[in-house]
Scaffold this motif. Structure first.
Motif, PDB file in Angstrom:
ATOM      1  N   CYS A   8       0.798  -1.233   0.000  1.00  0.00           N
ATOM      2  CA  CYS A   8       0.000   0.000   0.000  1.00  0.00           C
ATOM      3  C   CYS A   8       0.828   1.280   0.000  1.00  0.00           C
TER       4      CYS A   8
ATOM      5  N   ALA B 191     -16.094 -13.446  -4.052  1.00  0.00           N
ATOM      6  CA  ALA B 191     -15.310 -14.585  -3.569  1.00  0.00           C
ATOM      7  C   ALA B 191     -15.820 -15.135  -2.240  1.00  0.00           C
TER       8      ALA B 191
ATOM      9  N   GLN C 201      -9.031  -0.028  -0.516  1.00  0.00           N
ATOM     10  CA  GLN C 201      -7.991  -1.014  -0.820  1.00  0.00           C
ATOM     11  C   GLN C 201      -7.811  -1.979   0.354  1.00  0.00           C
TER      12      GLN C 201
ATOM     13  N   GLN D 202     -10.778  -4.419   0.493  1.00  0.00           N
ATOM     14  CA  GLN D 202     -10.622  -5.456  -0.522  1.00  0.00           C
ATOM     15  C   GLN D 202      -9.532  -6.449  -0.132  1.00  0.00           C
ATOM     16  N   PHE D 203      -8.481  -5.944   0.512  1.00  0.00           N
ATOM     17  CA  PHE D 203      -7.380  -6.793   0.981  1.00  0.00           C
ATOM     18  C   PHE D 203      -7.865  -7.816   2.006  1.00  0.00           C
ATOM     19  N   THR D 204      -8.874  -7.452   2.825  1.00  0.00           N
ATOM     20  CA  THR D 204      -9.351  -8.404   3.835  1.00  0.00           C
ATOM     21  C   THR D 204      -9.962  -9.655   3.209  1.00  0.00           C
ATOM     22  N   LEU D 205     -10.346  -9.581   1.932  1.00  0.00           N
ATOM     23  CA  LEU D 205     -10.897 -10.749   1.244  1.00  0.00           C
ATOM     24  C   LEU D 205      -9.857 -11.470   0.393  1.00  0.00           C
ATOM     25  N   SER D 206      -8.622 -11.040   0.479  1.00  0.00           N
ATOM     26  CA  SER D 206      -7.558 -11.679  -0.304  1.00  0.00           C
ATOM     27  C   SER D 206      -7.104 -12.970   0.370  1.00  0.00           C
ATOM     28  N   PRO D 207      -6.587 -13.928  -0.403  1.00  0.00           N
ATOM     29  CA  PRO D 207      -6.054 -15.153   0.209  1.00  0.00           C
ATOM     30  C   PRO D 207      -4.960 -14.862   1.232  1.00  0.00           C
ATOM     31  N   GLU D 208      -4.186 -13.795   1.016  1.00  0.00           N
ATOM     32  CA  GLU D 208      -3.099 -13.481   1.957  1.00  0.00           C
ATOM     33  C   GLU D 208      -3.661 -13.121   3.325  1.00  0.00           C
TER      34      GLU D 208
ATOM     35  N   GLN E 290      -6.839 -13.689   4.421  1.00  0.00           N
ATOM     36  CA  GLN E 290      -7.684 -14.766   4.921  1.00  0.00           C
ATOM     37  C   GLN E 290      -6.875 -15.949   5.460  1.00  0.00           C
TER      38      GLN E 290
END
Length: 334
Positions: free
Chosen positions: A53, A110, A266, A269-275, A277
């Motif tokens: 970021c 997702a 941003q 949206q990052f909170t739903l990323s595989p990284e 999660q």
């Protein structure tokens, strides 16, 4: 002269580094206090997001999710928070009533949650059914229902959380309502002698439990995974209740007053990323809201999986929370 030049060069380099750091925008996230310690998800989330970021992520720990709502109500549009993370879906109508939150602009496609999820403002980031965790070295016959917990041994104490400040505390209030309806007050009165303490948040109650000061504590079906993975013990287990378990879904939202709205989006949206999660299961000890690319640790397969999960419509919660809380206070003599 060479020394002077070297000192000057070092000074300029350090000054430049400080200037670059100062130029980075700060994204302030209100969350609950158990999210931010070294053993929580906070440090890993901070490092992962700051790597993409070009910002400084500042996590501010408060009480549980109800406490976050209370803080935002108090601060209003003067809040320093860009994002609030750690409330639950039960609070959505009350969160919306503050008029402090903006639409998330986040792609929710997702998400894989029990019952699904669709909201323009809030983003879910984890979930878990509530449960009572017991010390198997002390509790030889754990309750198999909420009814057995209510009518159980008065000398075998439990620790719960305050629904006025704590989301699991609120969850238990709703759990009792979902099962007992208009009889909930009478059941609280019956349960009251078993309650050793009511803490402001989850951390205080669970700390009493792990110190051996109380043999049963309100938490989540996923909590035993921590003890299995980090401590290598099956000593602490979740009691499975025949009436079902109340499901708690945690959410995050962006504040309208944020000075960095694009950065806040941003982050959401990052909170739903595989990284993000993949950090959640073994730091927050809850379940991810998306399908992870790698399998969960085997210990999660050994957890209680309730045959039935319970919920109350958030609009009904919003309309009745104050009255139900007052009913609870009177019933347990607080």
């Amino acid at each position: 002269m060479r020394i002077s030049c070297l000192v000057a060069t070092l000074f300029i380099g350090v000054s430049s580094a400080f200037a670059q750091e100062a130029d980075k925008p700060v994204l302030t996230v209100y969350t609950y206090d158990s999210f931010i310690p070294e053993w929580g998800p906070g440090p890993k989330v901070e490092a992962a997001f700051e790597a993409i970021c070009n910002c400084d992520l500042k996590l501010v720990g408060l009480d549980d999710g109800v406490g976050i709502l209370n803080r935002l109500r108090l601060e209003g549009n003067s809040t320093q928070a860009d994002v609030a993370l750690g409330m639950t879906t039960d609070l959505i109508p009350e969160l919306m009533a503050t008029e402090l939150f903006a639409e998330s602009d986040v792609d929710l496609s997702a998400i894989n949650l029990p019952g699904g999820f669709d909201d323009k403002v809030f983003v879910p980031f984890d979930y878990a059914p509530l449960a009572f965790i017991y010390d198997s070295e002390v509790v030889k016959t754990p309750p198999t229902s909420l009814a057995e917990l209510v009518t159980g041994d008065k000398d075998q104490k439990i620790a719960i959380m305050d629904p006025r400040t704590s989301t699991p505390g609120l969850g238990l209030l709703l759990w009792m309502k979902a099962v007992y309806g208009d009889d909930a007050a009478a059941k609280w009165q019956e349960l009251a002698p078993r309650i050793l303490t009511v803490t402001p948040g989850w951390s205080e109650a669970y700390g009493l439990f792990t110190k051996g000061e109380v043999p049963i504590v309100l938490s989540y079906t996923t909590s035993p995974a921590y003890h299995m993975i980090e401590e290598g013990t099956d000593r602490y287990q979740a009691a499975e209740f025949s009436e079902g378990h109340y499901l708690q879904v945690e959410i995050a939202g962006r504040l309208k007053s944020s000075k960095n709205p694009e950065l806040a989006t941003q982050f959401l949206q990052f909170t739903l990323s595989p990284e993000f999660q993949s950090i959640i299961p073994t730091t927050n000890w809850t379940l991810p809201v998306i399908d992870l690319p790698e399998p969960m640790p085997d210990e999660f397969k050994r957890l209680v999986t309730p045959a039935k999960t319970l919920a109350i419509d958030p609009e009904i919660v919003a309309a009745n929370r104050r009255a139900w809380t007052q009913e609870w206070l009177q019933a347990i003599g607080r």
